[in-house]
Design a protein around this motif. Structure first.
Motif, PDB file in Angstrom:
ATOM      1  N   VAL A 100     -23.949 -54.510  86.002  1.00 42.63           N
ATOM      2  CA  VAL A 100     -22.921 -55.291  85.309  1.00 42.63           C
ATOM      3  C   VAL A 100     -22.999 -55.105  83.783  1.00 42.63           C
ATOM      4  N   CYS A 107     -19.086 -52.207  88.393  1.00 46.23           N
ATOM      5  CA  CYS A 107     -19.372 -53.642  88.192  1.00 46.23           C
ATOM      6  C   CYS A 107     -19.023 -54.076  86.776  1.00 46.23           C
ATOM      7  N   TYR A 110     -15.279 -54.092  86.346  1.00 47.66           N
ATOM      8  CA  TYR A 110     -14.672 -55.198  87.071  1.00 47.66           C
ATOM      9  C   TYR A 110     -14.879 -56.515  86.334  1.00 47.66           C
ATOM     10  N   HIS A 111     -16.127 -56.780  85.929  1.00 48.64           N
ATOM     11  CA  HIS A 111     -16.419 -58.045  85.239  1.00 48.64           C
ATOM     12  C   HIS A 111     -15.693 -58.141  83.901  1.00 48.64           C
ATOM     13  N   LEU A 115     -13.101 -61.128  83.508  1.00 51.68           N
ATOM     14  CA  LEU A 115     -13.433 -62.133  82.505  1.00 51.68           C
ATOM     15  C   LEU A 115     -12.624 -61.969  81.219  1.00 51.68           C
ATOM     16  N   THR A 119     -17.957 -55.762  77.954  1.00 49.64           N
ATOM     17  CA  THR A 119     -19.351 -55.790  78.422  1.00 49.64           C
ATOM     18  C   THR A 119     -20.338 -56.003  77.288  1.00 49.64           C
ATOM     19  N   TYR A 122     -20.774 -59.738  76.234  1.00 48.11           N
ATOM     20  CA  TYR A 122     -21.559 -60.677  77.050  1.00 48.11           C
ATOM     21  C   TYR A 122     -22.980 -60.185  77.301  1.00 48.11           C
TER      22      TYR A 122
END
Length: 172
Positions: A100, A107, A110-111, A115, A119, A122
């Motif tokens: 992620v 992953c 997608y996140h 969201l 990436t 976060y």
């Protein structure tokens, strides 16, 4: 369906690449090179975790980051006498949790899409994702939470070396 097309195509490309590497025998060659310097259980767990992270980065899919190192290291875990739960736990510690954090991994993509947060924004707050593999490596080098395969295949808790009641020590 159309909005997920990018992620689906990334998964298809990743699985095609992974299958090609397995069929061509590249995985066996890589395993031989990886296993050469390994002399301890901690070294093997570290190798699995690093392999998962490298697969997350270069293969672009979480499932490949679990399946390829799992396939590669299964025979070595069997030879060393370590219980399969050690391999499974290591694959989860790195292959799943670190995926992620890679933006081009399915992953991470997608996140970030769901969201609406990139990436890298976060990443500093995903403590569990990047601390868990480090803790797993440290604990293994300390001899904590190591399970060996018993005479009937059952897990036997031990330390850095194979318990004497399970038979002779197997060199890694």
């Amino acid at each position: 369906l159309q909005s997920m097309n990018w992620t689906i195509s990334l998964i298809l490309c990743a699985f095609t690449f992974g299958s090609t590497m397995d069929v061509c025998g590249f995985l066996k060659v890589m395993l031989q090179a990886i296993m050469k310097p390994i002399k301890s259980v901690g070294g093997m767990i570290t190798a699995v975790i690093l392999s998962c992270f490298v697969c997350d980065i270069f293969l672009g899919d979480q499932y490949l980051a679990i399946a390829m190192p799992g396939t590669m290291f299964k025979s070595e875990f069997d030879k060393s006498g370590l219980h399969p739960r050690m391999l499974s736990r290591s694959l989860e510690d790195a292959g799943t949790l670190l995926s992620v954090l890679v933006p081009w991994n399915t992953c991470g993509a997608y996140h970030a899409g769901v969201l609406g947060v990139p990436t890298f924004e976060y990443l500093p707050y995903a403590f569990f994702n990047y601390l868990n593999p480090i803790v797993a490596i440290v604990m293994t080098f300390m001899g904590i939470g190591i399970f060996w395969r018993g005479k009937n295949g059952e897990p036997v808790k031990g330390g850095k070396t194979r318990p004497a009641e399970l038979g002779p020590k197997v060199d890694l």
